[in-house]
Design a protein around this motif. Structure first.
Motif, PDB file in Angstrom:
ATOM      1  N   UNK A 214       0.868  -1.173   0.000  1.00 21.39           N
ATOM      2  CA  UNK A 214       0.000   0.000   0.000  1.00 21.39           C
ATOM      3  C   UNK A 214       0.905   1.222   0.000  1.00 21.39           C
ATOM      4  N   UNK A 215       0.879   1.978  -1.100  1.00 15.19           N
ATOM      5  CA  UNK A 215       1.695   3.181  -1.183  1.00 15.19           C
ATOM      6  C   UNK A 215       0.794   4.396  -1.366  1.00 15.19           C
ATOM      7  N   UNK A 216       1.316   5.532  -0.907  1.00 18.71           N
ATOM      8  CA  UNK A 216       0.579   6.787  -1.000  1.00 18.71           C
ATOM      9  C   UNK A 216       1.510   7.831  -1.611  1.00 18.71           C
ATOM     10  N   UNK A 256       7.403   9.323  -1.434  1.00 22.94           N
ATOM     11  CA  UNK A 256       6.116   8.637  -1.323  1.00 22.94           C
ATOM     12  C   UNK A 256       6.099   7.883  -0.006  1.00 22.94           C
ATOM     13  N   UNK A 257       4.930   7.443   0.390  1.00 27.57           N
ATOM     14  CA  UNK A 257       4.772   6.725   1.651  1.00 27.57           C
ATOM     15  C   UNK A 257       4.392   5.285   1.367  1.00 27.57           C
ATOM     16  N   UNK A 258       5.141   4.361   1.972  1.00 30.49           N
ATOM     17  CA  UNK A 258       4.847   2.930   1.864  1.00 30.49           C
ATOM     18  C   UNK A 258       4.375   2.441   3.227  1.00 30.49           C
ATOM     19  N   UNK A 259       3.170   1.894   3.252  1.00 22.90           N
ATOM     20  CA  UNK A 259       2.563   1.455   4.510  1.00 22.90           C
ATOM     21  C   UNK A 259       2.913   0.012   4.856  1.00 22.90           C
ATOM     22  N   UNK A 262       3.902  -0.647   8.519  1.00 21.09           N
ATOM     23  CA  UNK A 262       2.778  -0.744   9.443  1.00 21.09           C
ATOM     24  C   UNK A 262       2.154  -2.124   9.401  1.00 21.09           C
ATOM     25  N   UNK A 263       1.987  -2.667   8.183  1.00 20.55           N
ATOM     26  CA  UNK A 263       1.369  -3.980   8.058  1.00 20.55           C
ATOM     27  C   UNK A 263       2.262  -5.071   8.632  1.00 20.55           C
ATOM     28  N   UNK A 264       3.567  -4.959   8.419  1.00 17.02           N
ATOM     29  CA  UNK A 264       4.483  -5.972   8.949  1.00 17.02           C
ATOM     30  C   UNK A 264       4.604  -5.886  10.468  1.00 17.02           C
ATOM     31  N   UNK A 265       4.493  -4.670  11.021  1.00 18.06           N
ATOM     32  CA  UNK A 265       4.593  -4.514  12.474  1.00 18.06           C
ATOM     33  C   UNK A 265       3.383  -5.092  13.188  1.00 18.06           C
ATOM     34  N   UNK A 266       2.242  -5.167  12.504  1.00 21.42           N
ATOM     35  CA  UNK A 266       1.053  -5.751  13.112  1.00 21.42           C
ATOM     36  C   UNK A 266       0.270  -4.786  13.968  1.00 21.42           C
ATOM     37  N   UNK A 267       0.492  -3.491  13.800  1.00 24.77           N
ATOM     38  CA  UNK A 267      -0.259  -2.500  14.565  1.00 24.77           C
ATOM     39  C   UNK A 267      -0.436  -1.233  13.761  1.00 24.77           C
ATOM     40  N   UNK A 268      -1.634  -0.649  13.842  1.00 22.75           N
ATOM     41  CA  UNK A 268      -1.913   0.589  13.112  1.00 22.75           C
ATOM     42  C   UNK A 268      -2.203   1.701  14.107  1.00 22.75           C
ATOM     43  N   UNK A 269      -1.591   2.849  13.890  1.00 21.93           N
ATOM     44  CA  UNK A 269      -1.597   3.905  14.891  1.00 21.93           C
ATOM     45  C   UNK A 269      -2.916   4.659  14.950  1.00 21.93           C
ATOM     46  N   UNK A 377      -5.146  -4.942  14.839  1.00 21.50           N
ATOM     47  CA  UNK A 377      -5.409  -5.266  13.439  1.00 21.50           C
ATOM     48  C   UNK A 377      -5.056  -4.070  12.564  1.00 21.50           C
ATOM     49  N   UNK A 378      -4.427  -4.351  11.412  1.00 20.33           N
ATOM     50  CA  UNK A 378      -4.106  -3.294  10.457  1.00 20.33           C
ATOM     51  C   UNK A 378      -5.165  -3.172   9.356  1.00 20.33           C
ATOM     52  N   UNK A 379      -6.146  -4.062   9.361  1.00 21.67           N
ATOM     53  CA  UNK A 379      -7.211  -3.990   8.351  1.00 21.67           C
ATOM     54  C   UNK A 379      -7.996  -2.691   8.533  1.00 21.67           C
TER      55      UNK A 379
END
Length: 425
Positions: A214-216, A256-259, A262-269, A377-379
């Motif tokens: 997921x990139x932004x 650019x931002x690559x998320x 966040x997904x690999x860390x297993x936590x979304x801020x 969850x990062x979903x």
């Protein structure tokens, strides 16, 4: 040997029979040559390839590798197109009464067709190699599609030069040497390709972008998942299901931002603040403390805090200081402690990551109380659900601490009052 003699005798008899009609014998032989080329193509594709498909299907695992078989057979099918051109090139010489220039042109065209066919077969072989490579577990991290596209470009350039040399009768060596003088022009023409190749090497080497990331990238209106990495472009499927193509070199020259982290860390801020009315901040009396002690997450905190304050206030009293110097429990401090303990007990919050409840600089919009934590969850949907659940609860529980959320005044009440007021008033 006997069959060859008989065939020659038949041709001589046919030539004598058609001698009264000019070009009749030539037309018959030419038609026979075209028929022979068609039969060669038919036998190669309809019989040999069909038999090869059946043979491959009977091999161990053949029934489960249909896609790979299709790629391999496409290569063989493409190479089979060389057979009729070889028949035409070999047989055109024996057709009588044809102009030498036409014979030369047909032979050159057949050779050019053979070169093009081989180049297309190599292209299909590279596609098959890419399909096979993409089955590897680490293929998403280091795609080779861009490199294979470079190889395709080189193959087709060589094929184009060879076809040109064949049709014009120029030797390939001097042609390539002459093109060496035009290197600067070629570099200018293929500038984007060269830059894209360098960018692809960097991207593949450091893994900054992978399939599925997921990139932004606001400058390119891209915010979604990477679905394809090619030589010239990176294809992104945005969350609104639109497709954005980004030049590969942009991922090297622009930010650019690559998320993925966040997904690999297993936590979304979660980083959001409640803006509190500063006029609602105050001390808690004994009745309020007793009432708040009924919250299971605050019982230990309030007792420990009260013991700490009692010891401190006893020292002040021993020094003969006035009671106004005593420390007391505030509703804001107690609420901060409640929020922190509530978050740590919430099943959707990742307690092994940073968890803070802090005050920020007061503003004209109120006193910001920021919640900084991570969900388990990062979903996207789950994340938004947990975040909404947390702030729903905190907004609803604020009055229990005597706190209010700051909200700008609205003239809705005033307008309503003016609307219902009697005109005579």
């Amino acid at each position: 040997m006997v069959d060859a003699v008989i065939a020659v005798q038949l041709l001589e008899d046919l030539q004598q029979t058609l001698e009264p009609w000019p070009w009749a014998y030539t037309a018959v032989v030419l038609s026979a040559l075209i028929l022979a080329a068609w039969l060669a193509n038919f036998v190669t594709k309809k019989i040999l390839l069909r038999g090869l498909r059946k043979l491959v299907a009977r091999l161990p695992g053949g029934a489960n590798n249909g896609r790979e078989q299709g790629s391999n057979l496409r290569v063989i099918s493409r190479l089979s197109n060389v057979v009729p051109s070889m028949v035409l090139a070999a047989g055109i010489r024996i057709v009588p009464d044809l102009p030498p220039e036409l014979v030369t042109l047909v032979i050159a065209a057949c050779h050019a067709w053979g070169i093009l066919t081989v180049a297309l077969a190599v292209s299909h072989a590279l596609d098959a190699a890419n399909e096979l490579y993409e089955r590897r577990p680490d293929a998403r991290n280091k795609p080779i599609k861009g490199y294979l596209q470079v190889v395709k470009i080189v193959v087709f350039i060589i094929a184009g030069l060879s076809i040109f040399a064949t049709l014009t009768g120029i030797k390939l060596g001097p042609l390539v040497t002459g093109l060496g003088a035009a290197t600067a022009v070629l570099m200018l023409i293929f500038q984007d390709t060269i830059l894209s190749l360098v960018a692809s090497v960097q991207i593949s080497g450091d893994g900054r972008v992978r399939l599925g990331d997921w990139i932004e990238m606001p400058s390119q209106n891209a915010d979604g998942d990477v679905i394809d990495i090619a030589l010239h472009t990176i294809t992104v499927q945005n969350f609104d299901k639109t497709i954005t193509t980004i030049p590969t070199k942009k991922l090297v020259t622009e930010s650019f931002k690559n998320w993925r982290g966040m997904q690999e860390a297993g936590g979304r801020r979660i980083k959001r603040a409640l803006y509190l009315d500063q006029h609602s901040v105050g001390f808690l009396d004994e009745a309020a403390v007793d009432r708040l002690e009924q919250f299971s997450v605050l019982g230990d905190y309030l007792r420990e805090k009260q013991d700490e304050l009692d010891q401190h206030n006893a020292q002040l009293q021993a020094q003969g200081l006035a009671a106004v110097n005593a420390r007391r429990v505030t509703n804001l401090g107690t609420f901060r402690a409640y929020v922190e303990r509530y978050l740590r007990s919430h099943p959707g919050i990742h307690t092994d990551m940073t968890l803070l409840v802090r005050q920020l600089q007061p503003t004209t919009e109120g006193l910001p109380l920021e919640i900084y934590c991570f969900t388990r969850s990062t979903a996207w949907g789950t994340y938004e659900g947990v975040q909404s659940d947390v702030f729903d609860h905190l907004l609803a529980i604020l009055p229990a601490f005597g706190l209010r959320v700051f909200q700008a005044s609205s003239d809705a009440m005033l307008m309503t009052a003016q609307t219902v007021r009697s005109p005579t008033e």
